[in-house]
Design an enzyme around this catalytic site. Structure first.
Site, PDB file in Angstrom:
ATOM      1  N   HIS A 160     -12.084  31.307  23.558  1.00  0.00           N
ATOM      2  CA  HIS A 160     -11.359  30.746  22.412  1.00  0.00           C
ATOM      3  C   HIS A 160     -10.677  31.894  21.657  1.00  0.00           C
ATOM      4  O   HIS A 160     -11.347  32.732  21.053  1.00  0.00           O
ATOM      5  CB  HIS A 160     -12.326  29.973  21.504  1.00  0.00           C
ATOM      6  CG  HIS A 160     -11.643  29.056  20.529  1.00  0.00           C
ATOM      7  ND1 HIS A 160     -12.023  27.733  20.373  1.00  0.00           N
ATOM      8  CD2 HIS A 160     -10.617  29.265  19.664  1.00  0.00           C
ATOM      9  CE1 HIS A 160     -11.247  27.178  19.435  1.00  0.00           C
ATOM     10  NE2 HIS A 160     -10.389  28.099  18.995  1.00  0.00           N
ATOM     11  N   LEU A 161      -9.366  31.882  21.726  1.00  0.00           N
ATOM     12  CA  LEU A 161      -8.537  32.945  21.123  1.00  0.00           C
ATOM     13  C   LEU A 161      -8.890  33.165  19.653  1.00  0.00           C
ATOM     14  O   LEU A 161      -9.093  32.208  18.907  1.00  0.00           O
ATOM     15  CB  LEU A 161      -7.068  32.532  21.240  1.00  0.00           C
ATOM     16  CG  LEU A 161      -6.027  33.503  20.692  1.00  0.00           C
ATOM     17  CD1 LEU A 161      -5.954  34.739  21.573  1.00  0.00           C
ATOM     18  CD2 LEU A 161      -4.669  32.816  20.610  1.00  0.00           C
ATOM     19  N   HIS A 162      -8.954  34.402  19.254  1.00  0.00           N
ATOM     20  CA  HIS A 162      -9.143  34.726  17.829  1.00  0.00           C
ATOM     21  C   HIS A 162      -8.564  36.098  17.536  1.00  0.00           C
ATOM     22  O   HIS A 162      -8.672  37.009  18.343  1.00  0.00           O
ATOM     23  CB  HIS A 162     -10.620  34.651  17.432  1.00  0.00           C
ATOM     24  CG  HIS A 162     -11.541  35.458  18.303  1.00  0.00           C
ATOM     25  ND1 HIS A 162     -11.969  35.028  19.549  1.00  0.00           N
ATOM     26  CD2 HIS A 162     -12.117  36.658  18.115  1.00  0.00           C
ATOM     27  CE1 HIS A 162     -12.765  35.934  20.079  1.00  0.00           C
ATOM     28  NE2 HIS A 162     -12.874  36.946  19.230  1.00  0.00           N
ATOM     29  N   GLN A 163      -7.957  36.212  16.398  1.00  0.00           N
ATOM     30  CA  GLN A 163      -7.374  37.485  15.949  1.00  0.00           C
ATOM     31  C   GLN A 163      -8.278  38.099  14.878  1.00  0.00           C
ATOM     32  O   GLN A 163      -8.639  37.443  13.909  1.00  0.00           O
ATOM     33  CB  GLN A 163      -5.983  37.242  15.365  1.00  0.00           C
ATOM     34  CG  GLN A 163      -5.415  38.426  14.609  1.00  0.00           C
ATOM     35  CD  GLN A 163      -4.037  38.818  15.111  1.00  0.00           C
ATOM     36  OE1 GLN A 163      -3.906  39.471  16.139  1.00  0.00           O
ATOM     37  NE2 GLN A 163      -3.010  38.378  14.411  1.00  0.00           N
TER      38      GLN A 163
END
Ligand code: ZN
Length: 203
Positions: A160-163
């Site tokens: 799950h993409l996260h910055q």
């Protein structure tokens, strides 16, 4: 609110405790009950990490992905700082610094290139708002911002993409992370969430 050491505990006398009259001297452990020179770092969130809380059981959205579960909880429970239409900002449970924020799309996707145009726009907008909120709340001297795509690149939750938005202060890295693999965090997460949510800019 601080978890750093060296603060007097009002429940404890400042000096050595008097000997316990109920115990013969030889029964007492040497130094037991006597405050020592060492401070204490209280990091309850680390305990949850060590115990495996929040670890997904697989790569899918319904396999305990913490970034899919978080938006179903209250802001306070999930440590969500702000919710947008397509993305949200949440505190990192395992912060490198106080105020370490993650920007996540609601959609369960792994790669930055999978974001729609609208998602990418709000993703960028939320990154800017996080910087502004952190500047307003705690005046960091700089930031580290970025994404780790893939486990090999260091992503803890690769599915799950996260910055990451990590505020930095001069001198914030000392011997503790280097020698002790322990980071000293002077603010509890619940307090950080409230401060940042209050500072979160509307536009
Ligand atoms: Zn997810």
């Amino acid at each position: 609110m601080t978890v750093s050491s060296g603060e007097p505990n009002p429940d404890m006398p400042a000096g050595p405790l008097p000997p316990d009259a109920a115990l013969p001297p030889e029964a007492a452990l040497p130094g037991a009950g006597v405050p020592d020179a060492f401070g204490r770092l209280w990091t309850p969130h680390r305990l949850a990490y060590i115990q495996g809380a929040g670890k997904p059981t697989g790569p899918g959205a319904h396999e305990g992905c913490p970034f899919c579960v978080a938006p179903t909880l209250t802001d306070e429970e999930a440590l969500i700082v702000a919710r947008g239409e397509l993305v949200y900002a949440i505190l990192n449970l395992y912060p490198y610094n106080s105020g370490h924020v993650l920007i996540c799309p609601y959609r369960h996707l792994a790669d930055y290139t999978e974001l729609s145009g609208a998602e990418a726009a709000e993703f960028g907008d939320f990154t800017m708002r996080a910087i502004r909120a952190l500047r307003d709340a705690s005046g960091p001297h700089g930031f580290n911002i970025g994404m780790n795509l893939g486990t090999v690149a260091g992503a803890g939750i690769a599915a799950h993409l996260h910055q990451h938005v990590v505020p930095r202060w001069g001198g914030d890295t000392n011997f503790m992370p280097v020698v002790g693999r322990t980071r000293v965090l002077p603010q509890l997460l619940v307090d950080t969430r409230k401060v940042l949510a209050d500072a979160w800019p509307a536009v």
